[in-house]
Motif scaffolding. Structure first.
Motif, PDB file in Angstrom:
ATOM      1  N   ALA A  52      53.738 -64.996 -32.213  1.00 31.90           N
ATOM      2  CA  ALA A  52      52.826 -65.453 -33.268  1.00 31.90           C
ATOM      3  C   ALA A  52      51.667 -64.483 -33.484  1.00 31.90           C
ATOM      4  CB  ALA A  52      52.295 -66.845 -32.932  1.00 31.90           C
ATOM      5  N   GLY A  53      51.773 -63.304 -32.888  1.00 35.66           N
ATOM      6  CA  GLY A  53      50.777 -62.292 -33.189  1.00 35.66           C
ATOM      7  C   GLY A  53      49.623 -62.207 -32.208  1.00 35.66           C
ATOM      8  N   LYS A  54      49.830 -62.721 -31.004  1.00 36.86           N
ATOM      9  CA  LYS A  54      48.749 -62.690 -30.014  1.00 36.86           C
ATOM     10  C   LYS A  54      48.362 -61.245 -29.706  1.00 36.86           C
ATOM     11  CE  LYS A  54      50.933 -65.240 -26.830  1.00 36.86           C
ATOM     12  NZ  LYS A  54      52.135 -65.957 -27.264  1.00 36.86           N
ATOM     13  N   GLY A  55      49.372 -60.472 -29.312  1.00 39.18           N
ATOM     14  CA  GLY A  55      49.107 -59.091 -28.922  1.00 39.18           C
ATOM     15  C   GLY A  55      48.533 -58.271 -30.060  1.00 39.18           C
ATOM     16  N   GLU A  56      49.124 -58.420 -31.242  1.00 41.96           N
ATOM     17  CA  GLU A  56      48.649 -57.642 -32.393  1.00 41.96           C
ATOM     18  C   GLU A  56      47.190 -57.948 -32.706  1.00 41.96           C
ATOM     19  OE1 GLU A  56      51.502 -59.241 -32.149  1.00 41.96           O
ATOM     20  OE2 GLU A  56      53.037 -58.530 -33.546  1.00 41.96           O
ATOM     21  N   THR A  57      46.842 -59.212 -32.609  1.00 45.76           N
ATOM     22  CA  THR A  57      45.469 -59.591 -32.946  1.00 45.76           C
ATOM     23  C   THR A  57      44.481 -58.978 -31.956  1.00 45.76           C
ATOM     24  OG1 THR A  57      46.355 -61.664 -33.775  1.00 45.76           O
ATOM     25  CG2 THR A  57      43.979 -61.531 -33.530  1.00 45.76           C
ATOM     26  N   PHE A 152      47.773 -69.429 -31.069  1.00 42.51           N
ATOM     27  CA  PHE A 152      48.508 -68.827 -32.176  1.00 42.51           C
ATOM     28  C   PHE A 152      49.784 -69.616 -32.387  1.00 42.51           C
ATOM     29  CE2 PHE A 152      46.261 -64.872 -33.128  1.00 42.51           C
ATOM     30  CZ  PHE A 152      45.335 -64.880 -32.101  1.00 42.51           C
ATOM     31  N   HIS A 153      49.951 -70.108 -33.614  1.00 42.72           N
ATOM     32  CA  HIS A 153      51.046 -71.035 -33.848  1.00 42.72           C
ATOM     33  C   HIS A 153      52.069 -70.502 -34.845  1.00 42.72           C
ATOM     34  CE1 HIS A 153      52.777 -74.967 -33.348  1.00 42.72           C
ATOM     35  NE2 HIS A 153      52.991 -75.025 -34.647  1.00 42.72           N
ATOM     36  N   LEU A 154      53.306 -70.941 -34.652  1.00 34.01           N
ATOM     37  CA  LEU A 154      54.367 -70.731 -35.639  1.00 34.01           C
ATOM     38  C   LEU A 154      55.156 -72.022 -35.725  1.00 34.01           C
ATOM     39  CD1 LEU A 154      55.954 -67.282 -34.609  1.00 34.01           C
ATOM     40  CD2 LEU A 154      54.421 -67.710 -36.544  1.00 34.01           C
ATOM     41  N   GLN A 175      58.432 -57.661 -26.144  1.00 34.71           N
ATOM     42  CA  GLN A 175      57.405 -58.700 -26.231  1.00 34.71           C
ATOM     43  C   GLN A 175      57.919 -60.092 -25.871  1.00 34.71           C
ATOM     44  OE1 GLN A 175      55.576 -58.580 -30.045  1.00 34.71           O
ATOM     45  NE2 GLN A 175      54.363 -56.776 -29.575  1.00 34.71           N
ATOM     46  N   ILE A 176      59.238 -60.227 -25.909  1.00 33.79           N
ATOM     47  CA  ILE A 176      59.783 -61.563 -25.641  1.00 33.79           C
ATOM     48  C   ILE A 176      59.665 -61.875 -24.149  1.00 33.79           C
ATOM     49  CG2 ILE A 176      61.860 -62.971 -25.784  1.00 33.79           C
ATOM     50  CD1 ILE A 176      62.610 -61.222 -28.244  1.00 33.79           C
ATOM     51  N   ASP A 215      51.349 -64.930 -41.024  1.00 37.48           N
ATOM     52  CA  ASP A 215      50.831 -63.867 -41.882  1.00 37.48           C
ATOM     53  C   ASP A 215      49.765 -63.066 -41.125  1.00 37.48           C
ATOM     54  OD1 ASP A 215      50.399 -62.623 -44.591  1.00 37.48           O
ATOM     55  OD2 ASP A 215      48.385 -63.430 -44.232  1.00 37.48           O
ATOM     56  N   PRO A 216      50.021 -61.776 -40.904  1.00 34.94           N
ATOM     57  CA  PRO A 216      49.088 -60.981 -40.094  1.00 34.94           C
ATOM     58  C   PRO A 216      47.681 -60.921 -40.693  1.00 34.94           C
ATOM     59  CG  PRO A 216      51.155 -59.800 -40.413  1.00 34.94           C
ATOM     60  CD  PRO A 216      51.206 -61.002 -41.298  1.00 34.94           C
ATOM     61  N   HIS A 217      47.593 -60.825 -42.007  1.00 34.64           N
ATOM     62  CA  HIS A 217      46.270 -60.779 -42.619  1.00 34.64           C
ATOM     63  C   HIS A 217      45.492 -62.056 -42.345  1.00 34.64           C
ATOM     64  CE1 HIS A 217      48.017 -57.837 -45.801  1.00 34.64           C
ATOM     65  NE2 HIS A 217      47.682 -57.231 -44.676  1.00 34.64           N
ATOM     66  N   TYR A 218      46.173 -63.146 -42.569  1.00 37.37           N
ATOM     67  CA  TYR A 218      45.501 -64.432 -42.408  1.00 37.37           C
ATOM     68  C   TYR A 218      45.019 -64.626 -40.969  1.00 37.37           C
ATOM     69  CZ  TYR A 218      44.492 -69.357 -42.217  1.00 37.37           C
ATOM     70  OH  TYR A 218      43.856 -70.540 -42.027  1.00 37.37           O
ATOM     71  N   ARG A 219      45.922 -64.377 -40.022  1.00 35.30           N
ATOM     72  CA  ARG A 219      45.556 -64.681 -38.633  1.00 35.30           C
ATOM     73  C   ARG A 219      44.458 -63.735 -38.134  1.00 35.30           C
ATOM     74  NH1 ARG A 219      51.126 -62.246 -36.834  1.00 35.30           N
ATOM     75  NH2 ARG A 219      50.398 -60.145 -36.383  1.00 35.30           N
ATOM     76  N   SER A 220      44.537 -62.464 -38.511  1.00 35.34           N
ATOM     77  CA  SER A 220      43.529 -61.527 -38.003  1.00 35.34           C
ATOM     78  C   SER A 220      42.152 -61.870 -38.555  1.00 35.34           C
ATOM     79  CB  SER A 220      43.872 -60.091 -38.410  1.00 35.34           C
ATOM     80  OG  SER A 220      45.236 -59.841 -38.213  1.00 35.34           O
TER      81      SER A 220
END
Lengths: 495, 495
Positions: A52-57, A152-154, A175-176, A215-220
């Protein structure tokens, strides 16, 4: 608990880029101010669904801010040194000092959830771990720490798409985690236990923020904004933020899409279908309540909704099916003198039904996080703590076998206007419309926020909210009865 | 936890009667003020050992105060109506309203303890019940309630005497509950689980007050005074007492007998006996630490005590027995810059030993409730919450197999004076005496209170305090080593 994080939030590239440059500068400023003041540390806990984008954020936060003032800690395999000491030692040794930021991956929450989903521990041990986390965070906050907890949710569907994408990308497939997220039941368990953890550990001084991760934009942007606003508020305080409640609204939706917007209010039911279906559901309810297994249960049905959304009519369709000795309708208005002399929840506890009974609340304990919040009838600290108090209240009811159904009857602004006008014109309906209704209407948007927060924080597996599309009264009434019956049938079948 | 309530507190009849007439008037005044203000309710929980005067005290409170403003509730067998609803319903329905007083017998604590002692529930369920009690009380206090929790205590010997007296009195023999208190192990269990409950549920806003129950004058006057002082303080506040910490000192001993007074400081050891015994215990310690079973353990030994009580000498007698690779001595002075940037307990967590190691703390985390309390280096709220934080810290250590021994080396004022003077006269000891030592001496009585509170609130089954009579250094050193060895041997034998 995760409702608002499954509606497909997104932000387009241009808006994102415009917002980011401003956000970065503000975050940097706040970060340096934090260092200058050196009065308290900032602790950010990262949890949630795989992919759900934890690492990316976190990577992005490090880009946006000065990484020399941030320590990212991930607690994977304990070292020999750590294994030789109490389990909590590894967290203590890596706490950020005053003036600095710590971002904790794989923290106490990840560990307890992982263990519970894997079946290594049972509920009682999970509760003990939850208890430990609460005491630790309370202590840290008493000592001045500012804590943000992100989930972080999906949705299940979003997760499936994400896993497919990750598989194809050899650079990211690592990442899995060791949990097999491809199994649908791993997701279900993670969400179920996650909900239990969030419900119990969300406090006004260290609340959970649930972020839709698709959505990466939204979450960041969401994470950045929440941290910025909370940090700025804390920096302005004279003293360190010792268990200061976080600022509201708790879920500021950046794309202006609220949970209620995701409803399809156009849904309708034709007259014939309505009569057939309502009769069917009414008969089913009468049947269910005569079922032998119902002796071990009771029902509490909560009706909330916009003014003129049709609560009264829906309630009458429920009670029409029943023997008057089987149910009570409790209309909730201003508290009596006796009720004002007691803790807030007292006036609802007194109406908790005995076994075999059904009690309908026409408005309810949710008044505190709706009208009292919006109108300022109670302090922010009061309604912020109400979420956990309500969850605990409902948990006690559910533990006793009480079936809880909670309805929010939702109409749009135009429909409300029509109904108000109709009420003013029809003599026998005139008593139903007051100046207060018009005033509430002016606060429409604040109610939308309040309803979103309410559902996010109190819709739980044991007591879920049902949002009812109520522009069409017939559709709403059938949905109410059917939901009630389904919940009751499920409870009886579980016995 | 019950140390101060087993030293034979008593008050003679004349002092009692003189005090009571004043107390009654003040209690009545406060009670009427409470009614007038009607801003918050007063809730008094009554728990403890059978026969320790619970009923008599409540009877007396009703005589002293206006009984029309007091509701005494006892929760024995639930009624049919109560059984048909969640277990908590019966407590909610009998909560006192604002302006009034509720006295709860047989409350949630009695129920969980009874169930645990009877073996109906295990530890994990007990922890869940404790968790429920904490959440309930936190909510009640957030809503403004003023809560007092009394534990009426008797030593095992006092209980035996009391039971004999009750048996002979046919009018009172009904007081004996369904638990068979004549069984020594019922008492042991009740005290052990009681300690666990008190440790976890004592918060600054709703602390436990442990009252020695043997002498009726003492216990009645103590309870009356504690209620009066707390109530008066709350009535003076502008707002309702929303989780306001109770006032210190927590245990004001009415007969001026403190725990430390109960020590026999005259105990001595002759030179020959000392040399024989100390050599014996040192050999035993070396042996124990070479024991295979010690691989799963570690030791933390805490040394606190009066200035010049001989901590350093005692510590050296311990380390003399050991290989330097096996132990660390951590002297605790003012925190470093790095330590000041972290939560209070951080600088002790960093020195938690790995398995197979022994760490000696020359002064310790108890500084917060000793010097920091007395000197005002931290706020009252800080040191009040420290008791539970310390208990939780030590619980985590004990859960990991760390053996905790805590010594308070106690000397009398005269002995201290002699040693101070000696230090000033002997060149190589002069560095040991500073102006600060003389200043501390002026606060002797405050330290006596602080030590009493500390032992009462943090001497637990998993980490008991040992009070060491240290006027005679030889006696003290042998007692320290022997206590350490005994604790270690017990831990190894438990494996």
């Amino acid at each position: 608990m995760f409702e608002s994080a499954e509606i497909g939030h997104s932000i387009d590239k241009d808006s994102y880029e415009a917002a980011v440059s401003e956000l970065r500068q503000a975050l940097l400023d706040a970060q340096f101010e934090l260092k200058q003041q050196a009065r308290f540390p900032l602790l950010i806990l990262i949890n949630g669904i795989e992919g759900a984008g934890k690492g990316e954020t976190v990577k992005l936060l490090n880009e946006w801010m000065d990484p020399r003032l941030i320590q990212v800690e991930s607690f994977v395999m304990p070292t020999d040194e750590e294994l030789a000491r109490p389990a909590q030692w590894r967290f203590w040794r890596r706490l950020p000092p005053k003036g600095r930021t710590g971002i904790f991956f794989g923290n106490w929450y990840s560990q307890m959830l992982h263990a519970r989903v894997d079946g290594d521990i049972k509920d009682a041990r999970l509760d003990q771990a939850i208890d430990f986390a609460e005491r630790l965070e309370r202590m840290l906050c008493d000592e001045g720490a500012l804590i943000f907890k992100f989930w972080f949710h999906l949705s299940k569907k979003q997760l499936r798409q994400r896993l497919k994408a990750l598989e194809k990308d050899p650079q990211r497939s690592w990442q899995i985690s060791s949990l097999d997220w491809k199994q649908s039941k791993v997701y279900d368990k993670y969400v179920r236990y996650g909900e239990r953890v969030l419900r119990r550990t969300s406090h006004d001084y260290a609340p959970w923020y649930v972020i839709e991760g698709a959505d990466p934009h939204y979450r960041s942007l969401s994470v950045g904004r929440i941290i910025l606003e909370g940090l700025q508020a804390a920096l302005k305080q004279k003293d360190a933020p010792r268990r200061t409640p976080h600022a509201a609204p708790l879920v500021a939706s950046l794309d202006n899409r609220a949970l209620l917007d995701s409803l399809d209010l156009g849904q309708r039911l034709e007259k014939d279908d309505y009569h057939r279906q309502i009769a069917q559901e009414q008969a089913r309810l009468a049947q269910l309540m005569r079922d032998k297994r119902f002796r071990r249960h009771a029902v509490m049905a909560v009706f909330e909704g916009n003014d003129a959304a049709g609560k009264g009519g829906a309630i009458r369709r429920v009670t029409a099916a029943l023997d008057p000795r089987q149910y009570h309708v409790v209309p909730i208005a201003a508290p009596t003198e006796e009720e004002r002399a007691q803790p807030y929840l007292w006036r609802f506890w007194r109406h908790v039904p005995a076994r075999r009974m059904l009690t309908i609340f026409d408005r309810s304990w949710y008044g505190r996080v709706l009208v009292e919040r919006v109108e300022g009838f109670c302090s922010q600290a009061d309604w912020l703590r109400a979420y956990s108090e309500i969850n605990e209240f409902e948990e006690q009811l559910a533990d006793h076998g009480i079936v809880l159904v909670k309805f929010w009857l939702s109409i749009d602004k135009q429909t409300q206007m029509q109904r108000f006008q109709e009420r003013e014109q029809v003599a026998f309906k005139r008593y139903k419309i007051t100046d207060e209704d018009w005033r509430n209407r002016d606060k429409w948007d604040q109610y939308v926020d309040a309803v979103g927060d309410m559902v996010d924080r109190t819709s739980t597996e044991i007591a879920p909210w049902t949002l009812v599309e109520a522009n069409d009264k017939r559709f709403a009434r059938v949905k109410v009865l059917r939901t009630l019956n389904d919940a009751l049938a499920r409870a009886l079948d579980r016995d």
